[in-house]
Every structure is written in structure tokens, then in C-alpha cells.
Write an enzyme that holds these catalytic residues in place. Structure first.
Site, PDB file in Angstrom:
ATOM      1  CD  GLN A   1      -5.130   1.562  -4.665  1.00 40.65           C
ATOM      2  OE1 GLN A   1      -5.191   0.665  -5.376  1.00 40.65           O
ATOM      3  NE2 GLN A   1      -6.318   1.779  -3.987  1.00 40.65           N
TER       4      GLN A   1
ATOM      5  CG  LEU B   1      -9.197   3.679   6.122  1.00 39.28           C
ATOM      6  CD1 LEU B   1      -8.437   4.403   5.013  1.00 39.28           C
ATOM      7  CD2 LEU B   1     -10.118   4.548   7.132  1.00 39.28           C
ATOM      8  N   GLY B   2      -9.735   0.149   4.992  1.00 44.88           N
ATOM      9  CA  GLY B   2      -8.800  -1.204   5.324  1.00 44.88           C
ATOM     10  C   GLY B   2      -7.820  -1.704   4.235  1.00 44.88           C
ATOM     11  CG  ASP B   3      -9.988  -3.180   0.730  1.00 42.61           C
ATOM     12  OD1 ASP B   3     -10.051  -4.124   1.587  1.00 42.61           O
ATOM     13  OD2 ASP B   3     -10.986  -3.164   0.111  1.00 42.61           O
TER      14      ASP B   3
ATOM     15  CG  HIS C   1      -9.692  -5.387  -3.898  1.00 48.06           C
ATOM     16  ND1 HIS C   1     -10.749  -5.901  -4.353  1.00 48.06           N
ATOM     17  CD2 HIS C   1      -8.855  -4.798  -4.956  1.00 48.06           C
ATOM     18  CE1 HIS C   1     -10.890  -5.501  -5.627  1.00 48.06           C
ATOM     19  NE2 HIS C   1      -9.585  -4.934  -6.061  1.00 48.06           N
TER      20      HIS C   1
END
Length: 339
Positions: free
Chosen positions: A101, A284-286, A307
Site C-alpha cells: 500500500q 476493496l473500497g478502502d 479506513h
């Protein structure tokens, strides 16, 4: 210099990871304070330190003194010339996917083939499992960043020692738009365990109740596998493939929980997820937020989490964009260029 508060809602670690990636991408320095404030063990963890040192090396960055547990630091990127491959060793069971990330939003936009070989934890608590990363996350970002991931060795807590090879391929970044699921096509399960659990058939026992509970909703297929690992462990990913999107849930095995109960719990979690409105799952949205900020687009997750909001907070600091939320639809919009 941008000032960030790492105690923002629940996303202290997420703020550090996203800030590192966007700082390198935009060449904007930042200082972050109160990192993971309020946690049992606040401050930087090993995967944060590894990301900081790696990005410091490749961007010739100035970094204030950082160590395990540091609750604030400054990062000032300068010039960089990227190589075609890098080897990164977290040295612990620190999460490989959390490390990524901090790296992928930056390296993925360089229009250059780059191979990353990373050692650490592939399947550890409080992070995206490697099966989720490969089967759910990477397909979702492919319009913006084209990656291929090969899992060379699984790594469970506490020793880790897992290894992946991630190949980033040049691509023209396109907006990520995921608004509809479409028709349900099939359900897939991926169960894995360390070799020492094969005699107890742990991988198979994890998927058997899941397959039973999900049968009849769509064609169901389940894969089970065992791996030579440094530590004992297991896990399960279940996902529903729709016409336009993919939604998934994952879980790690626990010594105190029967393998059959792991499968039952996760199957119920998937059915609950499938009953909700939205085109993608909340996790997944995060994880899509930084890529949405960079390449543009719009998504509809089932839930907007703390988050997610922490990621938005950081992205809006670094980039001339703002996120608009309406009826759980997250859309990124351009604003006047920041000074």
C-alpha cells in the site's frame, strides 16, 4: 510541508502508508504525528519501517530519525531513477500487502516494468490476505495499474518468511468505475494451510461447509492446497464473481477454532455481503481510494469505513481532488490546483 495527524479516526497506519506513496508520486514532503495513537502498541510497525527505508532509498529522501514505535516522522522525497527490479525483506511476519500500500500507487504510475520480490507475511492478521490481493484487489485496479502477482511461498505469523514476486507492467491509467454487479456468475473458494496440517485435512475441512452452504446460489468451486511454511497456519478466501465486479471475504484459521467453523463463518459472511447494496465489498473500497484519487473514477462499496475516510483525508492533502459521497457512491472530482 504537509502536516498529517496519524490519530485520524481508525486509520493511523493507513495514513502513513498512503502518505508515503503519494509523497513520492507528487514529490511533496510531509510530517505525520500521533501515529496509530490509542493503539495498544502505538507508533510505526516493521512493515512501516521497511516501506520508509525502501522509499527513502529510491527517492533519495530526507527522513527524520525513525525506529520501531516512532510516533512521528518527516519524509522529504527528492530525485529518483528507478531500477527494473527490487528485493525487499520485511524480516518479520509484517504484512507484504500492507507494505505494498506504501509502494504500489507510486511505482504503478511510472510507465516502467518493475519486478518486486518481497519477503514477509503473506497471510497475517489485520491485513489483506495474499489470495484477496491477487484475486480481488489486482483485477479491480487493472484499469489504473497492471500487475501480476506470483506467490512463491506462504508466510504465516509468527515467523513469516513468505515470498511473492510482483510484476508491474506499463499501462495507460484509466478511471476506475465500478457501479454495478450484474448477474451472479459463480462462487469460488481458495483454502490453504501449512503442510503440517495436511494429516488433519484442515484445508478441505475449511471449504466443505462453505461449499454446502453456498450450493444452489450459483456454480461453486473450491480449491484446497498445502504449503511448506516456517509457521503453522491456514486461511480461506471466498468470493462471488458477478458480471461487472467481484466481492470477497477472507479469514485466517485459529488453533482454538475448528476448521469446519471457519468455513461456516466465512460462508455466512459472504452471504451477508451478497445481500447488501453496493458493487464492491468495503475492504476493496478502502484499498481503491488512492488509485481512484490518481486515475479518477467512481465506486459504490457496500459500506464506507473509517479506513476509507482516512484514505480520502490523505489523498485530498496531496492531490488537487476532492471526494464526493452520495448514497454510498464515492466519486473523485478535480479541484483548483494546490499551491
Amino acid at each position: 510541508m504537509l502536516e498529517l495527524d496519524g490519530s485520524h479516526e481508525e486509520g493511523g497506519g493507513q495514513i502513513v502508508r498512503t502518505a508515503l506513496a503519494l509523497s513520492c508520486l507528487t514529490n511533496k514532503p510531509f510530517r505525520v504525528i500521533n501515529i496509530r495513537k490509542g493503539r495498544e502498541k502505538p507508533g510505526l510497525k516493521q512493515q512501516h519501517l521497511t516501506a520508509i527505508k525502501f522509499l527513502q532509498q529510491i527517492t533519495n529522501a530526507y527522513v527524520s530519525d525513525v525506529e520501531l514505535g516512532s510516533e512521528e516522522f518527516t519524509f522529504y522525497p527528492r530525485t529518483y531513477k528507478l531500477k527494473s527490479s527490487y528485493d525487499i525483506d520485511i524480516t518479520t511476519a509484517g504484512s507484504i500487502t500492507l507494505l505494498l500500500q506504501s509502494i504500489l500507487p507510486f511505482l504503478g504510475m511510472q510507465q516502467k516494468k518493475i519486478i518486486l520480490r518481497i519477503k514477509g507475511g503473506t497471510d497475517v492478521a489485520w491485513s489483506m490476505q495474499i489470495a484477496y490481493f491477487t484475486n480481488i484487489f489486482l483485477p479491480a485496479i487493472r484499469r489504473a495499474v497492471n500487475c501480476e502477482c506470483n506467490v512463491l511461498k506462504r508466510g504465516y505469523y509468527p515467523k513469516g518468511q513468505g515470498e511473492i514476486e510482483l510484476t508491474i507492467l506499463p499501462t495507460d491509467a484509466m478511471p476506475i468505475v465500478i457501479h454495478e454487479r450484474g448477474e451472479l456468475q459463480y462462487i469460488k473458494g481458495i483454502s490453504h494451510a501449512s503442510q503440517d496440517l495436511q494429516s488433519a485435512s484442515v484445508a478441505e475441512r475449511q471449504v466443505e461447509p462453505a461449499a454446502f452452504l453456498l450450493k444452489g446460489k450459483a456454480p461453486v468451486s473450491m480449491d484446497s492446497s498445502y504449503h511448506e511454511t516456517a509457521s503453522t497456519g491456514s486461511g480461506l478466501l471466498l468470493y462471488a464473481q458477478y458480471e461487472h465486479s467481484r466481492m470477497g471475504v477472507s479469514i485466517l484459521g485459529e488453533r482454538s477454532v475448528k476448521a469446519q467453523n471457519i468455513g461456516t463463518q466465512l460462508a455466512n459472511s459472504l452471504m451477508d455481503l451478497m445481500s447488501k447494496r453496493g458493487a464492491i465489498d468495503e475492504h476493496l473500497g478502502d484499498n481503491l481510494i488512492p488509485f481512484l484519487a490518481i486515475s479518477g473514477g467512481s465506486i459504490i462499496p457496500t459500506t464506507i469505513t473509517a479506513h476509507t475516510r482516512a484514505n480520502m483525508y490523505v489523498c485530498e492533502k496531496f492531490l488537487p481532488i476532492k471526494f464526493v459521497i452520495e448514497n454510498n457512491t464515492i466519486t473523485v472530482e478535480q479541484v483548483a490546483s494546490q499551491s
